[in-house]
Design an enzyme around this catalytic site. Structure first.
Site, PDB file in Angstrom:
ATOM      1  N   GLY A 144      19.349 -38.840   9.476  1.00  0.00           N
ATOM      2  CA  GLY A 144      18.442 -38.698  10.452  1.00  0.00           C
ATOM      3  C   GLY A 144      18.034 -40.335  10.700  1.00  0.00           C
ATOM      4  N   ASP A 164      12.202 -34.617  13.147  1.00  0.00           N
ATOM      5  CA  ASP A 164      11.333 -33.138  12.704  1.00  0.00           C
ATOM      6  C   ASP A 164      12.225 -33.265  10.976  1.00  0.00           C
ATOM      7  OD1 ASP A 164      10.574 -30.494  12.051  1.00  0.00           O
ATOM      8  OD2 ASP A 164      12.376 -30.098  12.956  1.00  0.00           O
TER       9      ASP A 164
END
Length: 281
Positions: A144, A164
């Site tokens: 990510g 996150d």
């Protein structure tokens, strides 16, 4: 990476994260122009609460399990969140918890896009199955942090990046986060970036906040929910969100919601805050 969000789905940290995320998304979709959402650590997008990993830990009982029976008197931002959890459980019983990709997809319109990144093969495949046929959603089996560089700036001028991470490396994770945020803000200076973080010993976060406040965002809002009093490094006492390039009136949407959540989810000593690390210019 050994982290599996299924063990923690629907806990107090998910409640905070998703209340804030939905408030950001609602602010974005008020305008007609399309927007882009990047979820850097997306998970599988949907979690059963009545079997498997979630049942073993029962963390949802202290989060959405406490909120779901409450139908009146909720602050608007919490009511908005609860309504989407209700949509995932139409029979009125709490069986399922939608993760951030599914919640985002339910808010986004036909002209918007969602990119979900997930390194774990099984989780990525579950995401692909969940969004099969939804042309707005792309699933990327990749890191990510790297995706922030690869997928921004998007063709849409507006949007949000949700970061996150699992924080398996504890405080060292913040170094990777700050590097990714600096890259993202340089590439997409008008984009909104929302970072979730755990709170164990709150004192060790002070230098983290000082470093984050130097990033080149126009504004930085901090929203924290602490449900266990005291600072214990052995458990997650609460969590927070840092929002960079804050959507208009997000602070006003969250200000009544977080103290209410602290009262409903917290033990003695529970508290919350919504404040600015960098005031809007």
């Amino acid at each position: 990476m050994n982290y599996r969000h299924a063990f923690h789905a629907g806990n107090h940290a998910d409640v905070l994260k998703h209340v804030v995320l939905l408030a950001i998304l609602d602010a974005l979709v008020r305008k007609d122009t399309p927007c882009f959402v990047l979820d850097t650590h997306a998970g599988r997008g949907h979690y059963p609460l009545d079997r498997g990993e979630a049942l073993r830990t029962d963390e949802a009982a202290g989060g959405i399990g406490r909120l779901f029976p409450i139908t009146r008197g909720l602050p608007p931002a919490v009511a908005r969140y609860r309504a989407l959890i209700q949509k995932a459980n139409p029979d009125g019983r709490l069986h399922h918890y939608p993760g951030s990709p599914l919640l985002a997809a339910q808010v986004l319109r036909g002209q918007d896009r969602l990119a979900c990144c997930e390194l774990q093969v099984e989780e990525a495949e579950a995401l692909r199955s969940l969004f099969a046929g939804d042309r707005r959603v792309g699933v990327h089996a990749r890191d990510g942090y790297g995706a922030i560089k690869a997928l921004t700036p998007p063709q849409e001028k507006r949007g949000v990046v949700l970061i996150d991470p699992p924080y398996e490396n504890q405080l060292a994770e913040f170094d990777a986060v700050r590097k990714a945020l600096a890259e993202g803000l340089a590439r997409w200076p008008q984009g909104c970036f929302a970072l979730w973080y755990p709170i164990k010993d709150a004192r060790v976060l002070k230098p983290v906040f000082r470093r984050m406040a130097t990033l080149p965002a126009k504004s930085i809002l901090r929203a924290e929910l602490v449900v266990h009093g005291g600072d214990s490094p052995l458990r997650m006492n609460g969590s927070g969100m840092l929002v960079f390039n804050v959507p208009w009136q997000l602070d006003m949407a969250l200000a009544p919601a977080l103290p209410w959540l602290a009262r409903e989810l917290g033990e003695a000593g529970a508290h919350s805050r919504v404040d600015w690390l960098k005031q809007p210019e």
